[in-house]
Design a protein around this motif. Structure first.
Motif, mmCIF file in Angstrom:
data_model
loop_
_atom_site.group_PDB
_atom_site.id
_atom_site.type_symbol
_atom_site.label_atom_id
_atom_site.label_comp_id
_atom_site.label_asym_id
_atom_site.label_seq_id
_atom_site.Cartn_x
_atom_site.Cartn_y
_atom_site.Cartn_z
ATOM 1 N N THR A 1 34.577 31.240 40.106
ATOM 2 C CA THR A 1 33.914 30.300 39.199
ATOM 3 C C THR A 1 34.608 30.340 37.842
ATOM 4 O OG1 THR A 1 32.003 30.353 37.716
ATOM 5 C CG2 THR A 1 32.153 32.115 39.320
ATOM 6 N N PRO A 2 34.635 29.213 37.151
ATOM 7 C CA PRO A 2 35.273 29.165 35.828
ATOM 8 C C PRO A 2 34.653 30.169 34.856
ATOM 9 C CG PRO A 2 34.763 26.952 36.598
ATOM 10 C CD PRO A 2 34.133 27.904 37.567
ATOM 11 N N GLU A 3 33.411 30.585 35.150
ATOM 12 C CA GLU A 3 32.759 31.562 34.278
ATOM 13 C C GLU A 3 33.475 32.903 34.298
ATOM 14 O OE1 GLU A 3 28.682 31.683 35.588
ATOM 15 O OE2 GLU A 3 28.682 29.485 35.647
ATOM 16 N N HIS A 4 34.308 33.088 35.323
ATOM 17 C CA HIS A 4 35.067 34.338 35.404
ATOM 18 C C HIS A 4 36.480 34.181 34.846
ATOM 19 C CE1 HIS A 4 32.278 35.639 38.938
ATOM 20 N NE2 HIS A 4 31.732 35.835 37.754
ATOM 21 N N GLY A 5 36.685 33.128 34.112
ATOM 22 C CA GLY A 5 37.991 32.926 33.514
ATOM 23 C C GLY A 5 38.977 32.331 34.502
ATOM 24 N N ASP A 6 40.240 32.340 34.118
ATOM 25 C CA ASP A 6 41.282 31.760 34.967
ATOM 26 C C ASP A 6 41.995 32.813 35.796
ATOM 27 O OD1 ASP A 6 41.100 28.970 34.025
ATOM 28 O OD2 ASP A 6 41.648 29.865 32.115
ATOM 29 N N ILE A 7 42.134 33.970 35.216
ATOM 30 C CA ILE A 7 42.774 35.077 35.921
ATOM 31 C C ILE A 7 41.925 36.314 35.665
ATOM 32 C CG2 ILE A 7 44.799 36.576 36.014
ATOM 33 C CD1 ILE A 7 46.506 34.205 35.219
ATOM 34 N N ALA A 8 41.642 37.066 36.709
ATOM 35 C CA ALA A 8 40.795 38.240 36.544
ATOM 36 C C ALA A 8 41.407 39.431 37.259
ATOM 37 C CB ALA A 8 39.405 37.966 37.104
ATOM 38 N N THR A 9 41.159 40.614 36.725
ATOM 39 C CA THR A 9 41.658 41.814 37.395
ATOM 40 C C THR A 9 40.591 42.905 37.411
ATOM 41 O OG1 THR A 9 43.260 43.613 37.336
ATOM 42 C CG2 THR A 9 42.728 42.568 35.232
ATOM 43 N N PRO A 10 40.452 43.587 38.542
ATOM 44 C CA PRO A 10 39.523 44.706 38.654
ATOM 45 C C PRO A 10 40.201 46.048 38.347
ATOM 46 C CG PRO A 10 40.276 44.096 40.831
ATOM 47 C CD PRO A 10 41.071 43.269 39.828
ATOM 48 N N ILE A 11 41.305 45.999 37.614
ATOM 49 C CA ILE A 11 42.114 47.204 37.404
ATOM 50 C C ILE A 11 41.298 48.360 36.826
ATOM 51 C CG2 ILE A 11 42.905 46.316 35.156
ATOM 52 C CD1 ILE A 11 44.963 48.571 37.487
ATOM 53 N N ALA A 12 40.375 48.045 35.910
ATOM 54 C CA ALA A 12 39.590 49.116 35.290
ATOM 55 C C ALA A 12 38.711 49.819 36.324
ATOM 56 C CB ALA A 12 38.730 48.551 34.165
ATOM 57 N N LEU A 13 38.224 49.055 37.301
ATOM 58 C CA LEU A 13 37.405 49.632 38.368
ATOM 59 C C LEU A 13 38.237 50.596 39.195
ATOM 60 C CD1 LEU A 13 35.767 46.270 39.445
ATOM 61 C CD2 LEU A 13 34.624 48.103 38.227
ATOM 62 N N GLY A 14 39.466 50.187 39.433
ATOM 63 C CA GLY A 14 40.345 51.008 40.253
ATOM 64 C C GLY A 14 40.777 52.298 39.566
ATOM 65 N N LEU A 15 40.826 52.271 38.235
ATOM 66 C CA LEU A 15 41.311 53.442 37.493
ATOM 67 C C LEU A 15 40.203 54.436 37.171
ATOM 68 C CD1 LEU A 15 43.791 51.773 34.956
ATOM 69 C CD2 LEU A 15 44.353 53.097 36.988
ATOM 70 N N ALA A 16 38.965 54.020 37.423
ATOM 71 C CA ALA A 16 37.821 54.820 36.980
ATOM 72 C C ALA A 16 37.872 56.266 37.471
ATOM 73 C CB ALA A 16 36.530 54.148 37.436
ATOM 74 N N LYS A 17 38.175 56.413 38.746
ATOM 75 C CA LYS A 17 38.141 57.747 39.319
ATOM 76 C C LYS A 17 39.237 58.641 38.729
ATOM 77 C CE LYS A 17 37.264 59.864 43.754
ATOM 78 N NZ LYS A 17 37.194 59.648 45.208
ATOM 79 N N GLN A 18 40.450 58.073 38.717
ATOM 80 C CA GLN A 18 41.613 58.805 38.231
ATOM 81 C C GLN A 18 41.443 59.203 36.768
ATOM 82 O OE1 GLN A 18 45.164 56.497 38.672
ATOM 83 N NE2 GLN A 18 46.492 58.116 37.930
ATOM 84 N N ALA A 19 40.915 58.296 35.965
ATOM 85 C CA ALA A 19 40.798 58.529 34.529
ATOM 86 C C ALA A 19 39.499 59.266 34.184
ATOM 87 C CB ALA A 19 40.859 57.207 33.783
ATOM 88 N N LYS A 20 38.627 59.334 35.142
ATOM 89 C CA LYS A 20 37.314 59.953 34.938
ATOM 90 C C LYS A 20 36.573 59.334 33.760
ATOM 91 C CE LYS A 20 38.240 64.299 37.247
ATOM 92 N NZ LYS A 20 39.291 65.317 37.163
ATOM 93 N N LEU A 21 36.637 58.035 33.705
ATOM 94 C CA LEU A 21 35.948 57.286 32.662
ATOM 95 C C LEU A 21 35.167 56.151 33.322
ATOM 96 C CD1 LEU A 21 38.775 56.979 29.984
ATOM 97 C CD2 LEU A 21 36.659 58.291 29.752
ATOM 98 N N ALA A 22 34.169 55.655 32.611
ATOM 99 C CA ALA A 22 33.414 54.506 33.125
ATOM 100 C C ALA A 22 34.320 53.275 33.149
ATOM 101 C CB ALA A 22 32.199 54.241 32.253
ATOM 102 N N PRO A 23 34.228 52.468 34.197
ATOM 103 C CA PRO A 23 35.099 51.277 34.315
ATOM 104 C C PRO A 23 35.064 50.382 33.080
ATOM 105 C CG PRO A 23 33.868 51.610 36.333
ATOM 106 C CD PRO A 23 33.358 52.619 35.363
ATOM 107 N N ARG A 24 33.886 50.163 32.546
ATOM 108 C CA ARG A 24 33.785 49.274 31.384
ATOM 109 C C ARG A 24 34.507 49.860 30.172
ATOM 110 N NH1 ARG A 24 30.129 44.637 31.542
ATOM 111 N NH2 ARG A 24 30.659 44.401 29.346
ATOM 112 N N ALA A 25 34.435 51.178 30.036
ATOM 113 C CA ALA A 25 35.111 51.832 28.906
ATOM 114 C C ALA A 25 36.620 51.663 29.039
ATOM 115 C CB ALA A 25 34.743 53.314 28.861
ATOM 116 N N ILE A 26 37.120 51.789 30.257
ATOM 117 C CA ILE A 26 38.564 51.612 30.487
ATOM 118 C C ILE A 26 38.969 50.186 30.169
ATOM 119 C CG2 ILE A 26 40.368 51.605 32.236
ATOM 120 C CD1 ILE A 26 38.724 53.792 33.702
#
Length: 568
Positions: free
Chosen positions: A40-65
């Motif tokens: 949906t356009p509400e999600h912008g034109d290009i989106a990435t879940p990269i922060a979700l993927g890094l959460a475990k490795q970085a031991k940080l909350a996805p939103r914080a990343i």
RNA sequence: GCGCCUAUAGCUCAAUUGGAUAGAGCAACGGACUUCUAAUCCGUAGGUUGCAGGUUCGACUCCUGCUAGGCGUGCCA
């Protein structure tokens, strides 16, 4: 789309690197950045879940990343980015400036027929072998499905730069065609008055052989002077030629033209199968048992060994088939794809194992199964379809029936679309009555109608003496409606759809894509005027948009082998 | 018995290959032609993704076990 995506990729990569260097992101190296679809356009034109993927490795909350990464993106330095924000569990959504939308338009206008094509596979040759039905009867609708899919896959592969060709393997040798000769002989003699004859099990019961036998009777009774063995051989050869010609005619009617026809008989006569046997013997892949010669399939991961030379001394079809595949390799194809029918499913592993035994790369041969087509009656019951029992619907009969309702050209269009709209590995229910009676509500018409409407607008413009100006003097900023942006986004997705469909051999994505594009265009057409806007600047911009839609619809339909009518 | 495929809305099917609120078309119901083509559009309704577990930030998607259907399974192709 590709260019802007790689631009965004580089920007995000830079931001992540900066964050790592600033010790705000405790990971060792910059990872691959995945892009997720924006539904949906509400999600912008290009989106990435990269922060979700890094959460475990970085031991940080996805939103914080995500916040850290976004902090290191300086929007002022990147005019292509209109807005960048974090949403949901930690998605980074990038909103692009309108300029990239207009770039898409410029690209489509510049590339025209070539929009959607790339040269990724340049210099690589691919062969697709499909249909390859036994020349023992008319093509049925499963062959029709295979023909539509194979033909389109070749188009798709050529579109992404490969040099792809269509090939048909004619099984004009072996036991099946012997059965054909015997069956014709019986029909011939029945036509001449012999009564106590029956087509044996494994023979061909179809009505078409009676008709063919009639034509042999017209040649006279002279064939009775031959020995039965000679006569069966003669009828076999005549039958093969007749049925193969018939198959070719059907395929051409269906718009499928093969580049190469390879005869199994010719392969056998070439001595190549003998070389295969010799090679396998040398490598100790063969052994004798129960009067036959066996191939050690189990050594290659198969569950059972299989016979390659029957106790009567004849090769089973595996041998010429292996020889045929080596022949393909020697012809220099970088990759070959076999599309097989559902009844050959057990053959997939064996074929791959033979190729392995020949010392060829495992992924050189790709085998895909085109699943069965079920004929569904209006009451929902499935009819069984077996060529040997003579109970089946031919591709010709299908086109005939559709043709009565919508004409020959649309009949082919509808049939091709129906065969292509489903994923290859799903069983396809083909409700013939529905296809005929509801032809007017058929999705293929929906798409074609959208194309015809585009043409009609230009027809009208012509009559009103409105000339479309060159794109560089048109003010694309006039395209400010959300629905217009949505259409352009969809247009921008086309090349990626072509690429993905080709690489994954998923031809069904193109019909779906086109249906979605038409589904955006029709409402737009109903809500907004292109001509008669009392604003020529707006009209010009919309004409350009309409031309882009028309181009993409036409390009997509061409890949499917479906016509793009100027008017309906 | 073993192998492959399939199971998602009443029906036929999607879901960018592990991403945000599972989407279309038919069928049903209610609306829109003085308009660039009404083969169109707008609106309403429809779901425990076959069942049970597991993997993880997240599962229609991957793993295990079931259930149902289709196809195949040593001298047809």
């Amino acid at each position: 789309m590709d260019k802007i995506k790689s631009d965004i990729y580089v920007i995000l990569e830079g931001a992540i690197r900066s964050a790592i260097e600033a010790k705000e992101l405790p990971i060792s190296e910059v990872p691959e950045i995945p892009f997720s679809p924006t539904k949906t356009p509400e999600h912008g034109d290009i989106a990435t879940p990269i922060a979700l993927g890094l959460a475990k490795q970085a031991k940080l909350a996805p939103r914080a990343i995500a916040e850290t990464i976004v902090k290191y993106v300086n929007p002022d330095k990147h005019p292509s980015i209109r807005k960048i924000e974090i949403a949901g569990p930690g998605f980074i959504n990038v909103y692009l400036s309108n300029e990239w939308l207009f770039d898409t338009i410029r690209e489509i206008i510049a590339k025209k027929d070539n929009y959607g094509s790339i040269d990724k596979g340049k210099g690589k040759r691919i062969q697709i072998e499909f249909v390859s039905a036994n020349p023992t009867g008319p093509l049925n609708i499963v062959s029709g499905r295979a023909a539509a899919v194979g033909d389109t896959l070749v188009n798709l592969l050529n579109a992404i730069g490969f040099d792809a060709i269509r090939e048909y393997y004619v099984n004009d040798a072996g036991g099946q065609v012997d059965r054909l000769g015997e069956s014709i002989d019986i029909r011939y003699r029945q036509a001449l008055g012999e009564t106590d004859l029956e087509i044996p099990d494994g023979g061909y019961q179809g009505e078409y052989l009676r008709e063919f036998a009639e034509s042999l009777v017209e040649e006279g009774k002279k064939h009775l002077n031959l020995s039965q063995e000679e006569r069966i051989e003669l009828f076999r050869d005549k039958g093969i030629k007749h049925l193969l010609d018939q198959q070719k005619a059907t395929l051409e009617r269906f718009g499928v033209y093969f580049d190469v026809w390879t005869s199994e008989k010719a392969i056998r006569a070439s001595g190549k199968p003998d070389q295969i046997i010799q090679l396998f013997r040398e490598k100790n892949y063969l052994y004798e048992a129960e009067g036959a010669t066996w191939f050690r399939m189990t050594d290659f991961g198969g569950d059972k060994d299989c016979v390659v030379i029957r106790s009567n001394g004849e090769y089973t079809y595996f041998v010429p088939d292996a020889a045929y595949h080596r022949d393909k390799y020697e012809r220099g194809f970088n990759k070959v794809i076999d599309l097989l029918g559902p009844d050959h499913q057990g053959h997939v592993v064996r074929l791959k194992n033979f190729v392995k035994a020949l010392g060829l790369d495992d992924d050189w041969l790709e085998v895909d199964i085109i699943q069965q087509v079920n004929l569904v009656d209006s009451d929902g019951n499935r009819r069984d379809m077996s060529k040997r029992q003579g109970q089946f619907l031919t591709l010709d009969a299908l086109i005939d029936e559709l043709s009565d309702a919508v004409g020959e050209q649309f009949a082919v269009d509808v049939a091709r679309y129906f065969f292509l709209m489903r994923a290859n590995n799903t069983h396809l229910d083909f409700n013939l009555e529905l296809a005929v009676t509801q032809a007017n509500e058929n999705p293929v018409f929906y798409i074609q109608y959208a194309h015809a409407r585009c043409c009609s607008i230009f027809q009208q413009a012509d009559e009103q003496k409105i000339q479309l100006k060159p794109i560089d003097v048109i003010n694309l900023e006039m395209l400010s409606e959300p629905s217009e942006h949505e259409i352009i986004r969809k247009l921008a997705d086309f090349p990626q759809n072509v690429l993905f469909s080709a690489e994954e051999r998923e031809a069904h994505r193109i019909p779906h894509y086109l249906h979605e594009l038409a589904g955006l265009f029709h409402p737009y057409y109903n809500q907004h005027r292109v001509l008669g806007t009392s604003n020529m600047e707006l009209t010009q911009a919309r004409l350009i948009l309409v031309q882009c839609v028309q181009t993409v619809l036409a390009n997509g339909l061409k890949l499917l082998g479906i016509s793009a009518p100027q008017s309906m």
